[in-house]
Design a protein around this motif. Structure first.
Motif, PDB file in Angstrom:
ATOM      1  N   GLU A 128       0.842  -1.198   0.000  1.00  0.00           N
ATOM      2  CA  GLU A 128       0.000   0.000   0.000  1.00  0.00           C
ATOM      3  C   GLU A 128       0.879   1.251   0.000  1.00  0.00           C
ATOM      4  O   GLU A 128       1.008   1.944   1.001  1.00  0.00           O
ATOM      5  CB  GLU A 128      -0.929  -0.019   1.208  1.00  0.00           C
ATOM      6  CG  GLU A 128      -1.841  -1.234   1.242  1.00  0.00           C
ATOM      7  CD  GLU A 128      -2.648  -1.322   2.513  1.00  0.00           C
ATOM      8  OE1 GLU A 128      -3.871  -1.192   2.437  1.00  0.00           O
ATOM      9  OE2 GLU A 128      -2.028  -1.512   3.585  1.00  0.00           O
ATOM     10  N   TRP A 129       1.453   1.511  -1.136  1.00  0.00           N
ATOM     11  CA  TRP A 129       2.401   2.616  -1.255  1.00  0.00           C
ATOM     12  C   TRP A 129       1.773   3.967  -0.939  1.00  0.00           C
ATOM     13  O   TRP A 129       2.478   4.897  -0.537  1.00  0.00           O
ATOM     14  CB  TRP A 129       3.042   2.615  -2.639  1.00  0.00           C
ATOM     15  CG  TRP A 129       3.917   1.422  -2.829  1.00  0.00           C
ATOM     16  CD1 TRP A 129       3.659   0.309  -3.585  1.00  0.00           C
ATOM     17  CD2 TRP A 129       5.188   1.194  -2.218  1.00  0.00           C
ATOM     18  NE1 TRP A 129       4.685  -0.600  -3.489  1.00  0.00           N
ATOM     19  CE2 TRP A 129       5.647  -0.068  -2.646  1.00  0.00           C
ATOM     20  CE3 TRP A 129       5.989   1.930  -1.341  1.00  0.00           C
ATOM     21  CZ2 TRP A 129       6.855  -0.612  -2.238  1.00  0.00           C
ATOM     22  CZ3 TRP A 129       7.196   1.393  -0.943  1.00  0.00           C
ATOM     23  CH2 TRP A 129       7.623   0.130  -1.384  1.00  0.00           C
ATOM     24  N   GLU A 130       0.458   4.092  -1.068  1.00  0.00           N
ATOM     25  CA  GLU A 130      -0.217   5.346  -0.732  1.00  0.00           C
ATOM     26  C   GLU A 130      -0.152   5.636   0.768  1.00  0.00           C
ATOM     27  O   GLU A 130      -0.417   6.749   1.208  1.00  0.00           O
ATOM     28  CB  GLU A 130      -1.673   5.333  -1.222  1.00  0.00           C
ATOM     29  CG  GLU A 130      -2.602   4.412  -0.470  1.00  0.00           C
ATOM     30  CD  GLU A 130      -2.548   2.935  -0.907  1.00  0.00           C
ATOM     31  OE1 GLU A 130      -3.317   2.137  -0.339  1.00  0.00           O
ATOM     32  OE2 GLU A 130      -1.724   2.563  -1.777  1.00  0.00           O
ATOM     33  N   LYS A 131       0.236   4.643   1.562  1.00  0.00           N
ATOM     34  CA  LYS A 131       0.371   4.823   3.006  1.00  0.00           C
ATOM     35  C   LYS A 131       1.804   5.131   3.406  1.00  0.00           C
ATOM     36  O   LYS A 131       2.162   5.036   4.575  1.00  0.00           O
ATOM     37  CB  LYS A 131      -0.124   3.578   3.740  1.00  0.00           C
ATOM     38  CG  LYS A 131      -1.611   3.353   3.593  1.00  0.00           C
ATOM     39  CD  LYS A 131      -2.059   2.159   4.386  1.00  0.00           C
ATOM     40  CE  LYS A 131      -3.559   1.975   4.267  1.00  0.00           C
ATOM     41  NZ  LYS A 131      -4.015   0.796   5.008  1.00  0.00           N
ATOM     42  N   VAL A 132       2.612   5.517   2.428  1.00  0.00           N
ATOM     43  CA  VAL A 132       4.007   5.879   2.688  1.00  0.00           C
ATOM     44  C   VAL A 132       4.210   7.319   2.260  1.00  0.00           C
ATOM     45  O   VAL A 132       3.884   7.691   1.128  1.00  0.00           O
ATOM     46  CB  VAL A 132       4.988   4.958   1.914  1.00  0.00           C
ATOM     47  CG1 VAL A 132       6.430   5.343   2.225  1.00  0.00           C
ATOM     48  CG2 VAL A 132       4.725   3.489   2.240  1.00  0.00           C
ATOM     49  N   SER A 133       4.721   8.136   3.174  1.00  0.00           N
ATOM     50  CA  SER A 133       5.014   9.539   2.859  1.00  0.00           C
ATOM     51  C   SER A 133       6.518   9.742   2.818  1.00  0.00           C
ATOM     52  O   SER A 133       7.284   8.955   3.374  1.00  0.00           O
ATOM     53  CB  SER A 133       4.402  10.465   3.912  1.00  0.00           C
ATOM     54  OG  SER A 133       2.999  10.357   3.918  1.00  0.00           O
ATOM     55  N   HIS A 134       6.912  10.825   2.174  1.00  0.00           N
ATOM     56  CA  HIS A 134       8.334  11.151   2.047  1.00  0.00           C
ATOM     57  C   HIS A 134       8.585  12.531   2.628  1.00  0.00           C
ATOM     58  O   HIS A 134       8.028  13.526   2.168  1.00  0.00           O
ATOM     59  CB  HIS A 134       8.736  11.103   0.564  1.00  0.00           C
ATOM     60  CG  HIS A 134      10.186  11.315   0.352  1.00  0.00           C
ATOM     61  ND1 HIS A 134      10.678  12.059  -0.682  1.00  0.00           N
ATOM     62  CD2 HIS A 134      11.269  10.872   1.026  1.00  0.00           C
ATOM     63  CE1 HIS A 134      11.994  12.077  -0.643  1.00  0.00           C
ATOM     64  NE2 HIS A 134      12.375  11.361   0.404  1.00  0.00           N
ATOM     65  N   ASP A 135       9.382  12.585   3.651  1.00  0.00           N
ATOM     66  CA  ASP A 135       9.800  13.813   4.342  1.00  0.00           C
ATOM     67  C   ASP A 135       8.695  14.503   5.130  1.00  0.00           C
ATOM     68  O   ASP A 135       8.991  15.255   6.047  1.00  0.00           O
ATOM     69  CB  ASP A 135      10.432  14.819   3.368  1.00  0.00           C
ATOM     70  CG  ASP A 135      11.837  14.410   2.939  1.00  0.00           C
ATOM     71  OD1 ASP A 135      12.471  13.642   3.684  1.00  0.00           O
ATOM     72  OD2 ASP A 135      12.271  14.840   1.862  1.00  0.00           O
ATOM     73  N   GLU A 136       7.432  14.343   4.770  1.00  0.00           N
ATOM     74  CA  GLU A 136       6.324  14.896   5.550  1.00  0.00           C
ATOM     75  C   GLU A 136       5.071  14.094   5.232  1.00  0.00           C
ATOM     76  O   GLU A 136       4.945  13.518   4.151  1.00  0.00           O
ATOM     77  CB  GLU A 136       6.107  16.368   5.259  1.00  0.00           C
ATOM     78  CG  GLU A 136       5.725  16.681   3.842  1.00  0.00           C
ATOM     79  CD  GLU A 136       5.611  18.176   3.575  1.00  0.00           C
ATOM     80  OE1 GLU A 136       4.583  18.586   3.041  1.00  0.00           O
ATOM     81  OE2 GLU A 136       6.576  18.888   3.889  1.00  0.00           O
ATOM     82  N   PHE A 137       4.147  14.082   6.183  1.00  0.00           N
ATOM     83  CA  PHE A 137       2.921  13.308   6.013  1.00  0.00           C
ATOM     84  C   PHE A 137       2.154  13.781   4.788  1.00  0.00           C
ATOM     85  O   PHE A 137       1.957  14.968   4.581  1.00  0.00           O
ATOM     86  CB  PHE A 137       2.037  13.405   7.263  1.00  0.00           C
ATOM     87  CG  PHE A 137       0.910  12.423   7.261  1.00  0.00           C
ATOM     88  CD1 PHE A 137       1.078  11.167   7.817  1.00  0.00           C
ATOM     89  CD2 PHE A 137      -0.315  12.725   6.673  1.00  0.00           C
ATOM     90  CE1 PHE A 137       0.058  10.237   7.813  1.00  0.00           C
ATOM     91  CE2 PHE A 137      -1.342  11.801   6.660  1.00  0.00           C
ATOM     92  CZ  PHE A 137      -1.163  10.560   7.234  1.00  0.00           C
TER      93      PHE A 137
END
Length: 178
Positions: free
Chosen positions: A164-173
């Motif tokens: 579920e890549w949509e549940k992964v953020s980068h540097d900020e939510f």
């Protein structure tokens, strides 16, 4: 078996063959548990290995969703001394996961029975029920029970739906990683 293959293929098994798990295999599961990390290496855990059929039957009534323990030849009750560690829940959770992964690697099936914060009935918590049944001291908290045995059911490995890549953020939510 390769580690990522274990992760993909391990599934919760709640029906078991009527076949005992050898003591040497149970000891390997406990070795996996002992290899778990813990906060400040406090190792607050204590395990109760249950293979008595009557006690397994009684444990299967600890809460809704525990009935699979009726067919499990062995259960490992994961407890931890809350006086030793304020993060006993996390430490004991890692231990339980090690038991699950080792179970699969050793050709066994397993499933998690949540005890902490669950109710046995309208007046008694599942933790109180298990504590009374197994004579667990008050300072030891019961996190879960891991039912273990030779699977009597087959489940397919996890597929791409678990990613579920949509549940992964980068540097900020909320900022997409992918």
């Amino acid at each position: 078996m390769e580690f990522f293959e274990v992760l993909k293929r391990r599934r919760s098994i709640r029906r078991f063959q009527d076949k005992p798990v050898p003591r040497e295999v149970i000891e390997k599961l406990l070795e996996a548990a002992f290899l778990s990390p813990s906060s400040y290496n406090k190792r607050p855990w204590h395990f109760i290995v249950v293979d008595d059929k009557e006690k397994l039957e009684a444990l299967s009534r600890a809460k809704l969703g525990a009935s699979g323990l009726k067919t499990a030849p062995v259960a490992i009750v994961v407890t931890a001394d809350e006086r030793k560690s304020d993060v006993w829940v996390e430490d004991a959770s890692i231990v339980a996961e090690h038991i699950h992964l080792a179970s699969y690697d050793l050709g066994l099936g397993s499933f998690w029975v949540q005890i902490r914060n669950r109710m046995h009935d309208g007046t008694k918590s599942a933790e109180e029920y298990v504590r009374e049944l197994l004579g667990i001291p008050e300072n030891y908290r019961v996190l879960c029970i891991v039912g273990v045995g030779y699977p009597a059911e087959n489940k397919p490995p996890h597929g791409d739906e678990v990613f579920e890549w949509e549940k992964v953020s980068h540097d900020e939510f909320g900022r997409g990683f992918r």
